[in-house]
Design a protein around this motif. Structure first.
Motif, mmCIF file in Angstrom:
data_model
loop_
_atom_site.group_PDB
_atom_site.id
_atom_site.type_symbol
_atom_site.label_atom_id
_atom_site.label_comp_id
_atom_site.label_asym_id
_atom_site.label_seq_id
_atom_site.Cartn_x
_atom_site.Cartn_y
_atom_site.Cartn_z
ATOM 1 N N SER A 38 0.832 -1.207 0.000
ATOM 2 C CA SER A 38 0.000 0.000 0.000
ATOM 3 C C SER A 38 0.866 1.257 0.000
ATOM 4 C CB SER A 38 -0.903 0.038 1.238
ATOM 5 O OG SER A 38 -1.772 -1.057 1.258
ATOM 6 N N LYS A 39 1.919 1.252 0.803
ATOM 7 C CA LYS A 39 2.826 2.399 0.854
ATOM 8 C C LYS A 39 3.517 2.607 -0.483
ATOM 9 C CE LYS A 39 5.537 2.834 4.358
ATOM 10 N NZ LYS A 39 6.490 2.538 5.445
ATOM 11 N N ASP A 40 3.963 1.526 -1.116
ATOM 12 C CA ASP A 40 4.630 1.633 -2.417
ATOM 13 C C ASP A 40 3.686 2.205 -3.475
ATOM 14 O OD1 ASP A 40 6.962 0.621 -1.365
ATOM 15 O OD2 ASP A 40 6.639 -1.417 -2.120
ATOM 16 N N ILE A 41 2.456 1.715 -3.485
ATOM 17 C CA ILE A 41 1.470 2.192 -4.456
ATOM 18 C C ILE A 41 1.156 3.668 -4.197
ATOM 19 C CG2 ILE A 41 -0.942 1.979 -5.198
ATOM 20 C CD1 ILE A 41 -0.585 -1.090 -4.666
ATOM 21 N N ALA A 42 0.974 4.030 -2.930
ATOM 22 C CA ALA A 42 0.671 5.419 -2.589
ATOM 23 C C ALA A 42 1.819 6.345 -2.996
ATOM 24 C CB ALA A 42 0.392 5.538 -1.095
ATOM 25 N N SER A 43 3.047 5.906 -2.797
ATOM 26 C CA SER A 43 4.207 6.718 -3.188
ATOM 27 C C SER A 43 4.247 6.928 -4.693
ATOM 28 C CB SER A 43 5.499 6.045 -2.727
ATOM 29 O OG SER A 43 5.551 5.971 -1.338
ATOM 30 N N THR A 44 3.974 5.873 -5.439
ATOM 31 C CA THR A 44 3.979 5.973 -6.899
ATOM 32 C C THR A 44 2.889 6.919 -7.380
ATOM 33 O OG1 THR A 44 4.824 3.719 -7.085
ATOM 34 C CG2 THR A 44 3.767 4.655 -9.038
ATOM 35 N N ILE A 45 1.698 6.786 -6.819
ATOM 36 C CA ILE A 45 0.581 7.631 -7.229
ATOM 37 C C ILE A 45 0.823 9.086 -6.817
ATOM 38 C CG2 ILE A 45 -1.876 8.084 -6.826
ATOM 39 C CD1 ILE A 45 -2.267 5.041 -6.707
ATOM 40 N N ALA A 46 1.454 9.295 -5.656
ATOM 41 C CA ALA A 46 1.683 10.651 -5.158
ATOM 42 C C ALA A 46 2.572 11.476 -6.081
ATOM 43 C CB ALA A 46 2.289 10.593 -3.760
ATOM 44 N N VAL A 47 3.540 10.845 -6.722
ATOM 45 C CA VAL A 47 4.445 11.596 -7.597
ATOM 46 C C VAL A 47 3.935 11.662 -9.031
ATOM 47 C CG1 VAL A 47 6.461 11.111 -6.190
ATOM 48 C CG2 VAL A 47 5.898 9.588 -8.072
ATOM 49 N N SER A 48 2.846 10.983 -9.320
ATOM 50 C CA SER A 48 2.279 10.994 -10.662
ATOM 51 C C SER A 48 1.542 12.307 -10.898
ATOM 52 C CB SER A 48 1.305 9.824 -10.825
ATOM 53 O OG SER A 48 0.593 9.936 -12.027
ATOM 54 N N GLY A 49 1.580 12.781 -12.128
ATOM 55 C CA GLY A 49 0.853 13.996 -12.478
ATOM 56 C C GLY A 49 -0.620 13.749 -12.699
ATOM 57 N N ASN A 50 -1.008 12.493 -12.760
ATOM 58 C CA ASN A 50 -2.409 12.135 -12.987
ATOM 59 C C ASN A 50 -3.169 12.089 -11.676
ATOM 60 O OD1 ASN A 50 -1.834 11.710 -15.728
ATOM 61 N ND2 ASN A 50 -1.132 9.652 -15.279
ATOM 62 N N LYS A 51 -4.466 12.329 -11.747
ATOM 63 C CA LYS A 51 -5.315 12.190 -10.576
ATOM 64 C C LYS A 51 -5.902 10.787 -10.592
ATOM 65 C CE LYS A 51 -6.390 16.961 -10.159
ATOM 66 N NZ LYS A 51 -6.842 17.792 -9.145
ATOM 67 N N VAL A 52 -5.738 10.091 -9.478
ATOM 68 C CA VAL A 52 -6.204 8.711 -9.377
ATOM 69 C C VAL A 52 -7.015 8.584 -8.097
ATOM 70 C CG1 VAL A 52 -5.493 6.305 -9.205
ATOM 71 C CG2 VAL A 52 -4.156 7.889 -10.580
ATOM 72 N N TYR A 53 -8.200 8.040 -8.218
ATOM 73 C CA TYR A 53 -9.049 7.788 -7.062
ATOM 74 C C TYR A 53 -9.300 6.292 -6.979
ATOM 75 C CZ TYR A 53 -9.786 12.782 -7.358
ATOM 76 O OH TYR A 53 -9.589 14.120 -7.405
ATOM 77 N N LEU A 54 -8.677 5.661 -6.012
ATOM 78 C CA LEU A 54 -8.809 4.220 -5.827
ATOM 79 C C LEU A 54 -9.128 3.940 -4.373
ATOM 80 C CD1 LEU A 54 -5.622 3.132 -7.773
ATOM 81 C CD2 LEU A 54 -7.960 3.013 -8.604
ATOM 82 N N ASP A 55 -9.970 2.936 -4.158
ATOM 83 C CA ASP A 55 -10.196 2.516 -2.786
ATOM 84 C C ASP A 55 -9.412 1.228 -2.537
ATOM 85 O OD1 ASP A 55 -11.658 0.582 -4.074
ATOM 86 O OD2 ASP A 55 -13.547 1.041 -3.102
ATOM 87 N N ALA A 56 -9.290 0.858 -1.287
ATOM 88 C CA ALA A 56 -8.491 -0.305 -0.920
ATOM 89 C C ALA A 56 -9.062 -1.589 -1.508
ATOM 90 C CB ALA A 56 -8.393 -0.422 0.591
ATOM 91 N N ASP A 57 -10.371 -1.678 -1.630
ATOM 92 C CA ASP A 57 -10.971 -2.895 -2.174
ATOM 93 C C ASP A 57 -10.602 -3.097 -3.639
ATOM 94 O OD1 ASP A 57 -12.179 -3.725 0.175
ATOM 95 O OD2 ASP A 57 -14.009 -2.591 -0.231
#
Length: 83
Positions: A38-57
């Motif tokens: 989860s931390k790795d995915i969040a880090s990757t998404i945080a530096v991305s210029g795209n907006k991503v809305y994902l839930d844990a499920d």
């Protein structure tokens, strides 16, 4: 080259074996791996210029919900993972 492939495969097999033993000894190990993912995915998404809305499920990393992935039979309410 063939030798390096064999050595890599042996290393991966040993890694899988060690992870299996760790999970048997301490089921919380799997929970820790989910949190790390989860931390790795969040880090990757945080530096991305795209907006991503994902839930844990949708990521199958519901770290605080039911421990069995994919166990929702449809009768239970969906959870978001972080309460």
């Amino acid at each position: 080259e063939k030798k390096s492939i064999v050595i890599r495969a042996e290393g991966e097999a040993k890694s899988a074996e060690l992870i299996g033993h760790a999970i048997k000894k301490n089921p919380a190990f799997l929970q820790l791996r989910r949190i790390e993912a989860s931390k790795d995915i969040a880090s990757t998404i945080a530096v991305s210029g795209n907006k991503v809305y994902l839930d844990a499920d949708s990521l199958m990393i519901n770290t605080l919900g039911d421990n069995s992935v994919g166990s929702n039979t449809g009768n239970e309410p969906k959870t978001t993972g972080w309460y």
